[in-house]
Design a protein around this motif. Structure first.
Motif, PDB file in Angstrom:
ATOM      1  N   THR A   1       0.954  -1.174  -0.058  1.00 60.08           N
ATOM      2  CA  THR A   1      -0.095  -0.111   0.022  1.00 60.08           C
ATOM      3  C   THR A   1       0.896   1.168  -0.030  1.00 60.08           C
ATOM      4  OG1 THR A   1      -0.157   0.130   2.487  1.00 60.08           O
ATOM      5  CG2 THR A   1      -1.665  -1.095   1.526  1.00 60.08           C
ATOM      6  N   LYS A   2       0.084   2.433  -0.464  1.00 65.29           N
ATOM      7  CA  LYS A   2       0.927   3.679  -0.473  1.00 65.29           C
ATOM      8  C   LYS A   2       1.286   4.079   1.181  1.00 65.29           C
ATOM      9  CE  LYS A   2      -1.361   7.490  -0.717  1.00 65.29           C
ATOM     10  NZ  LYS A   2      -2.300   8.705  -1.119  1.00 65.29           N
ATOM     11  N   GLU A   3       0.341   3.558   2.086  1.00 67.98           N
ATOM     12  CA  GLU A   3       1.115   3.833   3.498  1.00 67.98           C
ATOM     13  C   GLU A   3       2.164   3.106   3.814  1.00 67.98           C
ATOM     14  OE1 GLU A   3      -3.124   5.458   2.557  1.00 67.98           O
ATOM     15  OE2 GLU A   3      -2.267   3.493   2.360  1.00 67.98           O
ATOM     16  N   GLU A   4       2.217   2.023   3.302  1.00 64.84           N
ATOM     17  CA  GLU A   4       3.507   1.096   3.895  1.00 64.84           C
ATOM     18  C   GLU A   4       4.574   1.649   2.907  1.00 64.84           C
ATOM     19  OE1 GLU A   4       1.331  -3.346   4.466  1.00 64.84           O
ATOM     20  OE2 GLU A   4       1.923  -2.561   2.384  1.00 64.84           O
ATOM     21  N   ILE A   5       4.468   1.874   1.781  1.00 64.22           N
ATOM     22  CA  ILE A   5       5.637   2.671   1.109  1.00 64.22           C
ATOM     23  C   ILE A   5       6.307   3.915   1.919  1.00 64.22           C
ATOM     24  CG2 ILE A   5       6.240   3.766  -1.095  1.00 64.22           C
ATOM     25  CD1 ILE A   5       4.248   1.853  -2.372  1.00 64.22           C
TER      26      ILE A   5
ATOM     27  N   GLU B   1       7.819   1.498  -8.945  1.00 59.87           N
ATOM     28  CA  GLU B   1       7.600   0.419 -10.103  1.00 59.87           C
ATOM     29  C   GLU B   1       6.942  -0.655  -9.379  1.00 59.87           C
ATOM     30  OE1 GLU B   1      11.382  -0.689 -11.642  1.00 59.87           O
ATOM     31  OE2 GLU B   1      11.563   1.528 -12.958  1.00 59.87           O
ATOM     32  N   MET B   2       5.605  -1.114  -9.630  1.00 58.50           N
ATOM     33  CA  MET B   2       4.796  -2.092  -9.043  1.00 58.50           C
ATOM     34  C   MET B   2       5.359  -3.584  -9.898  1.00 58.50           C
ATOM     35  SD  MET B   2       3.296  -0.743  -6.599  1.00 58.50           S
ATOM     36  CE  MET B   2       2.078  -1.892  -6.361  1.00 58.50           C
TER      37      MET B   2
ATOM     38  N   MET C   1      -0.433  -4.118 -11.442  1.00 57.31           N
ATOM     39  CA  MET C   1       0.898  -4.999 -11.809  1.00 57.31           C
ATOM     40  C   MET C   1       1.503  -4.319 -12.923  1.00 57.31           C
ATOM     41  SD  MET C   1       2.734  -7.457 -11.137  1.00 57.31           S
ATOM     42  CE  MET C   1       3.799  -8.646 -11.844  1.00 57.31           C
ATOM     43  N   GLY C   2       2.980  -4.309 -12.945  1.00 58.86           N
ATOM     44  CA  GLY C   2       3.820  -3.631 -14.038  1.00 58.86           C
ATOM     45  C   GLY C   2       3.666  -2.464 -14.337  1.00 58.86           C
ATOM     46  N   SER C   3       3.071  -1.488 -13.445  1.00 53.60           N
ATOM     47  CA  SER C   3       3.112  -0.161 -13.691  1.00 53.60           C
ATOM     48  C   SER C   3       4.213   0.738 -12.998  1.00 53.60           C
ATOM     49  CB  SER C   3       1.580   0.306 -13.181  1.00 53.60           C
ATOM     50  OG  SER C   3       1.470   0.309 -11.713  1.00 53.60           O
ATOM     51  N   THR C   4       4.532   1.881 -13.412  1.00 50.30           N
ATOM     52  CA  THR C   4       5.017   2.881 -12.592  1.00 50.30           C
ATOM     53  C   THR C   4       4.322   3.933 -12.242  1.00 50.30           C
ATOM     54  OG1 THR C   4       7.200   2.123 -13.636  1.00 50.30           O
ATOM     55  CG2 THR C   4       7.376   4.376 -12.663  1.00 50.30           C
ATOM     56  N   GLN C   5       4.194   4.105 -10.887  1.00 54.46           N
ATOM     57  CA  GLN C   5       3.317   5.363 -10.466  1.00 54.46           C
ATOM     58  C   GLN C   5       4.166   6.306  -9.703  1.00 54.46           C
ATOM     59  OE1 GLN C   5      -0.718   3.913  -8.719  1.00 54.46           O
ATOM     60  NE2 GLN C   5       0.418   1.873  -8.925  1.00 54.46           N
TER      61      GLN C   5
ATOM     62  N   GLU D   1      -2.261  -0.137  -5.709  1.00 52.92           N
ATOM     63  CA  GLU D   1      -1.505  -1.112  -4.995  1.00 52.92           C
ATOM     64  C   GLU D   1      -1.694  -2.278  -5.847  1.00 52.92           C
ATOM     65  OE1 GLU D   1      -3.693  -2.714  -1.394  1.00 52.92           O
ATOM     66  OE2 GLU D   1      -3.517  -0.469  -1.514  1.00 52.92           O
ATOM     67  N   ASN D   2      -2.580  -2.629  -6.853  1.00 53.22           N
ATOM     68  CA  ASN D   2      -2.650  -3.781  -7.481  1.00 53.22           C
ATOM     69  C   ASN D   2      -2.303  -3.635  -9.047  1.00 53.22           C
ATOM     70  OD1 ASN D   2      -3.544  -5.399  -5.380  1.00 53.22           O
ATOM     71  ND2 ASN D   2      -5.586  -4.048  -5.447  1.00 53.22           N
TER      72      ASN D   2
END
Length: 773
Positions: A199-203, A274-275, A245-249, A242-243
């Motif tokens: 998750t964003k919060e974990e990051i 990078e997910m 897959m394969g994206s860069t946010q 957070e789901n």
């Protein structure tokens, strides 16, 4: 005369004399001498000057300016000793410090922050002390023309200085309002890889303390500086899937600047995320290297900086990751094979178990024989500074400036061409024949031999060994100084209620902490008998240290203190005594004339068990002894037959107070039966022919037969008149003295069969064969 100066006095502030009295002599007649005042100049220290070295004579010398008619062919110089006064006293005040700075500058970048402060002592002396400021309370964003920030600091005490009131140093900081513009931010972005589902919060949890270097320009002066500033993700709307897959946010953060900083819109921080699919390390591929004995880690070639890890058992696509090898247990002087492990570093964020695996490095250390071809360190190191006295010889080493001898050694193993510089540790050695002797209890200058610690694969070449011997060997000189008493530790002891001073087991020594870091036992003479009163809960007994070793300066700290706690007496109710009567059943029958002491001795056990109950009703058991005391049993008359109930005295420890003492009783019946002697049992006594009667070892008792009782021994004396020194015969005697319960109406005589032998008989008790036939 010696010049005394205050502790910390600078060399430039010492007032040296401009003239001294000199002894001059007639160059034509050496006996013609007189004194004369001569001018001197350029006072310089002979061995350096230390304003913090108190109580030691520091020698200075000066050049003599020659008047007309004076010569100085031997270049005699004027000399004087400077003595820095000892520091002693408690801090009564610390001079406050003040500085000014511009807004936004962090404390660690402020110029002019004082590292020392001046403290005034109760003795009137002043001393410069190191200070550590509490910078966490300083806020560089707050600025005011009139208000100042005040922070405090703790001073570092030196020997002789105390700070019982915990006075702190203070620093007044004037923070000038200052406007800046942002020139750049470094870094402006960062890219991380995380596994799908994080998750964003974990990051952002990993970035809550993140700072970036912000380059600022002072709008007024144009001066530039770099300041670390925090970033803030909460000021931006950062959508995150957070789901995906394969994206860069991207997650955008603003720089958390204060209102006096113009940052504009072009400066911010970007976190590229990078997910990726989460992966697990299933194993690491080991590496292998080869090196040579004694080659230090930093000189080993080809140490790999990365290892390959296998993710999710996919052997076809290993991932190279950084590794930090852990060499803590590696000894380069030991040949052989071993395994060195390493921590994996800078792993991609999509790996979910990086801590489970470590890198593996197989290290093969080939054996090499070396020969020392040069000792670089001076053979004789004669001034190794000051060592505190009282240390064992093996404890001196850490205080020496020289910790190792640097040598050059060359491989003598065929096929191996290695030349190394190596630092070899050493042992200090005594040699009584050469006068190299160390005494920890005497503070003076020592000269000791040095023995290099050589591993088995390193030897000294004959040329080097011969050169060392020709130059006097390896020697180290050092000076031990007296140490001082820092603290006489209070000794504690606990005693039972009501313990008298004479019954105290006072300690013979107390623990004394010295300035050399050691704590030793020193004898003490306790002087508190008149101040000790049993019955009080606490007692303080004072004493004086005695037989203090000569290398210790007590500095007036000879007083010792003993804190004695006297346990309170606990009150109990006595519920029962086991056994309450002795014997527990029936009655003890004794013969007429039996004393209290004989009755007490005949009792099998002199212990009984008390069952007690405390004020809370809790039962306890305590085993105590008892005695039969005459004052409590005055009615007992051993010559009067009949039944008696004797009272036992319980001996209860001082820490117990029994509120309702019960009695311990002993039932005794004194018999009326009188034993009448009716005969005697003859025993055999062997003796050597010719033995005088006085030298015979005759029994003190003889067994008597009684008309009305079983046989038992009675006291006997033997008469010399019937003794025949050279023949076997019967020797008669008398039953005497008769106990009160016995009569001998027929005057029966005890008898001994005296068997005469030529020499003493040795009885064989056991035998074993110790040689073969």
């Amino acid at each position: 005369d010696d010049i005394e100066v205050k502790y910390g006095t600078l060399l430039s502030n010492i007032e040296f004399p401009d003239a001294v009295e000199a002894v001059v002599e007639n160059s034509a007649d050496a006996t013609d001498r007189t004194t004369k005042m001569v001018t001197v100049k350029d006072w310089t220290p002979v061995s350096g000057y230390d304003s913090g070295l108190s109580g030691v004579e520091q020698e200075f010398e000066a050049t003599i300016e020659l008047d007309d008619g004076l010569e100085n062919p031997n270049s005699v110089k004027a000399k004087v000793n400077v003595i820095v006064k000892n520091l002693e006293g408690n801090i009564v005040s610390i001079e406050p410090k003040q500085i000014s700075t511009n807004q936004t500058i962090p404390f660690n970048q402020i110029s002019g922050v004082p590292a020392k402060v001046t403290a005034l002592l109760s003795s009137g002396q002043e001393v410069e002390l190191d200070v550590k400021w509490g910078a966490s309370k300083y806020d560089p964003s707050k600025a005011s023309i009139t208000e100042r920030q005040i922070i405090e600091g703790d001073v570092t005490l030196v020997e002789g200085v105390t700070n019982t009131d915990n006075i702190r140093a203070s620093l007044l900081i004037l923070v000038r309002p200052t406007n800046y513009t942002v020139l750049s931010v470094d870094p402006t972005e960062e890219t991380i890889q995380v596994f799908q589902g994080k998750t964003k919060e974990e990051i952002l949890e990993d970035y809550k303390d993140k700072t970036v270097a912000v380059r600022l320009r002072n709008i007024e002066t144009g001066a530039e500086m770099t300041v670390d500033m925090p970033i803030d993700f909460t000021t931006r709307i950062n959508n995150f899937d957070e789901n995906a897959m394969g994206s860069t946010q991207q997650l955008i953060a603003d720089i958390a600047v204060t209102s006096n900083i113009n940052i504009g819109t072009e400066h911010f921080f970007t976190l590229n995320v990078e997910m990726q699919e989460p992966k697990q390390i299933t194993r690491t591929k080991a590496k292998a290297i080869t090196t040579y004995q004694s080659v230090p880690v930093e000189e080993i070639e080809n140490i790999p900086a990365q290892v390959e890890v296998i993710l999710d058992n996919d052997e076809s696509n290993p991932l190279a990751v950084d590794v930090e090898w852990i060499w803590d247990d590696y000894d380069c002087d030991v040949a052989g094979s071993r395994i060195v492990q390493g921590r994996l570093k800078n792993l991609p964020g999509y790996i979910v178990n990086p801590e489970v695996y470590m890198g593996t490095l197989f290290v093969t250390t080939k054996a090499v024989q070396y020969e020392i071809t040069q000792i670089v360190t001076d053979y004789q190191i004669l001034d190794e500074g000051v060592v505190p006295a009282g240390l064992e010889l093996d404890e001196v080493y850490p205080y020496l400036d020289t910790k190792a001898y640097t040598v050059v050694m060359q491989s003598v193993t065929e096929g191996v061409d290695i030349t190394l510089n190596k630092d070899l540790k050493f042992l200090l050695k005594e040699d009584e024949e050469l006068g190299y002797v160390y005494d920890k209890n005497v503070a003076e200058t020592y000269l000791l031999g040095v023995e290099l610690k050589l591993p088995e694969h390193i030897t000294i070449s004959n040329a080097v060994a011969e050169d060392v011997e020709n130059n006097g060997g390896l020697l180290i000189g050092f000076t031990t100084n007296m140490v001082s008493v820092e603290l006489v530790e209070t000794t504690n002891m606990t005693v039972g209620a009501g313990t008298a001073y004479a019954d105290l087991d006072l300690p013979e020594t107390v623990q004394v902490k010295l300035s050399n870091g050691k704590t030793i036992a020193i004898k003490v003479d306790w002087l508190g008998e008149n101040d000790y009163t049993p019955g009080e809960e606490y007692h303080i007994v004072m004493g004086k240290l005695v037989d203090i070793p000569d290398y210790i300066n007590a500095n007036g700290k000879e007083d010792a203190e003993l804190l004695i706690r006297e346990l309170p007496r606990k009150q109990y109710t006595l519920k029962s005594i086991t056994p309450i009567r002795i014997p527990t059943t029936g009655m003890m029958n004794v013969k007429i004339g039996t004393s209290l002491d004989d009755i007490y001795s005949a009792i099998e056990s002199h212990n009984v068990t008390l069952t007690l109950e405390d004020e809370n009703g809790e039962p306890i058991e305590r085993m105590v002894t008892f005695t039969l005391d005459a004052d409590k049993n005055a009615e007992y008359t051993p010559m009067t037959p009949g039944e008696y109930v004797l009272k036992g005295t319980l001996h209860i420890d001082n820490d117990i107070e029994v509120l309702n003492p019960l009695s311990l009783e002993l039932s005794v019946y004194v018999q009326t039966l009188i034993y009448k002697v009716s005969g005697s049992v003859t025993s055999t006594q062997e003796f050597v022919k010719g033995t005088p009667f006085a030298e015979l070892e005759l029994p003190a008792e003889a067994t008597a037969k009684f008309e009305n009782a079983a046989n038992e021994p009675l006291p006997a004396i033997w008469t010399e008149s019937g003794y025949k020194p050279n023949a076997t015969h019967i020797l008669k005697g008398e039953f005497s003295p008769l106990p009160d319960y016995a009569e001998n109406p027929k005057n029966i005589k005890p008898s001994l069969m005296m068997k005469a032998v030529a020499s003493p008989t040795t009885k064989i008790l056991s035998a074993e064969q110790i040689t073969s036939p």
